[in-house]
Motif scaffolding. Structure first.
Motif, PDB file in Angstrom:
ATOM      1  N   THR A   9       0.836  -1.185   0.000  1.00  0.00           N
ATOM      2  CA  THR A   9       0.000   0.000   0.000  1.00  0.00           C
ATOM      3  C   THR A   9       0.877   1.244   0.000  1.00  0.00           C
ATOM      4  OG1 THR A   9      -1.704   1.213   1.199  1.00  0.00           O
ATOM      5  CG2 THR A   9      -0.129   0.018   2.523  1.00  0.00           C
ATOM      6  N   HIS A  11      -0.221   4.114   1.301  1.00  0.00           N
ATOM      7  CA  HIS A  11      -0.800   4.997   2.311  1.00  0.00           C
ATOM      8  C   HIS A  11       0.293   5.302   3.343  1.00  0.00           C
ATOM      9  CE1 HIS A  11      -3.340   6.242   5.745  1.00  0.00           C
ATOM     10  NE2 HIS A  11      -4.197   6.627   4.814  1.00  0.00           N
ATOM     11  N   GLY A  64      -6.313   2.746   1.297  1.00  0.00           N
ATOM     12  CA  GLY A  64      -6.284   2.884   2.754  1.00  0.00           C
ATOM     13  C   GLY A  64      -7.442   3.731   3.239  1.00  0.00           C
TER      14      GLY A  64
END
Length: 337
Positions: A9, A11, A64
């Protein structure tokens, strides 16, 4: 040649900070390991963290939570985005599984996009998840308790539970809904202390204190231009902020890795996030942090850091005004555990 697919991810940077040391060590132990990294993170940051050769596929595998800035969640837009994302969930999984099969990995290592894990399950590709959180628990914290939200959460949790194992990196959220969780020790890329070099690079005097300002991978610019000068303090700040003061110096101009700069400082000013908290604690660097409000991971990070390092909280108002001298002095008077 074994092929490891690494899905991360984007994020923030903490997910990369957790993942890269593991992949680097795997590559050291398996010299012919082929690594493919899929992430929307900046290639320059991936190259800083991954010391092994890798092929980068720039793709966002999850989002996210939608953020106003590094410490404030845009809850309404986040929930709307999840409703849209899951409206055609089954088709998304089929498409993702086809794309994963085309890459022909021997193993998926995910931190911690759940679509990748659902795709791996459908494609019958072994998968290992690793993180200090999962998006199912983060989503449940903010989502209303209604039929639609429960259905979305169930799809997310099923994806996580489809992995061979979920490695919970300490400090971690409880994640009680995971059926194959295994707790593991903290992961950090511990820097090498090079204080004299750091002072020389940024033009600091021998007795000056170096304070690294590192708010993470999501934008949160501080108005340092307005801050009062603190005698004997030199601030190391992101180059993109374009701060024109002789008591600041751009981090990227140091010619040192982030971890080495962190290990060479007297303190770091940040927000609760896994990468900086773990690396600061392991390097013995005191931490000043500003709260992330009701971010559900935050209490576990702060509790762990208070046990294993030196830390103190500052308010958002202090970050705006720059009234940090008293907090820094109190921080430096604490004794390392």
């Amino acid at each position: 040649m074994p092929h490891l697919l690494v899905d991360i991810t984007a994020h923030g940077y903490g997910h990369i900070a957790q993942t890269a040391p593991v992949v680097n060590e795997l590559a050291r132990r398996i010299p012919d390991l082929r690594v493919t990294v899929r992430s929307a993170a900046p290639p320059s940051y991936l190259q800083q963290r991954f010391t092994c050769p890798f092929h980068h596929i720039p793709v966002a595998l999850d989002f996210g939570m939608t953020m106003f800035n590094a410490v404030e969640v845009d809850v309404a837009h986040s929930l709307a985005n999840y409703r849209e994302y899951h409206a055609d969930w089954d088709a998304k999984v089929v498409q993702a599984a086809q794309e994963m099969r085309a890459l022909q990995p021997d193993l998926l290592f995910a931190n911690v996009p759940y679509l990748s894990l659902a795709a791996a399950q459908l494609a019958q590709i072994p998968a290992v998840a690793m993180c200090c959180l999962n998006w199912a628990d983060i989503y449940r914290h903010y989502a209303p308790d209604d039929i639609e939200s429960r259905a979305i959460h169930a799809q997310m949790l099923a994806a996580y539970n489809g992995a061979e194992v979920f490695l919970k990196v300490s400090p971690t959220m409880p994640m009680g809904g995971l059926s194959k969780a295994r707790a593991i020790a903290p992961i950090a890329q511990v820097g090498v202390e090079q204080r004299s070099l750091a002072q020389s690079r940024c033009g600091a005097s021998e007795g000056d204190k170096l304070v690294l300002v590192a708010m993470g991978g999501i934008d949160y610019r501080l108005p340092i231009e307005k801050w009062p000068r603190l005698a004997g303090v030199r601030w190391l700040v992101p180059h993109a902020w374009n701060i024109q003061r002789d008591d600041t110096y751009a981090l990227e101009m140091m010619g040192m890795s982030f971890s080495d700069v962190l290990a060479s400082c007297d303190a770091v000013l940040t927000k609760p996030g896994y990468g900086t908290f773990a690396e600061a604690a392991c390097a013995g660097i005191p931490v000043l942090y500003v709260s992330r409000g009701d971010w559900p991971e935050q209490p576990y990070l702060i509790e762990w850091l208070a046990q294993h390092g030196v830390c103190g909280e500052v308010s958002a108002a202090q970050l705006h005004s720059g009234e940090l001298e008293k907090s820094l002095q109190q921080l430096w008077q604490q004794i390392q555990p």
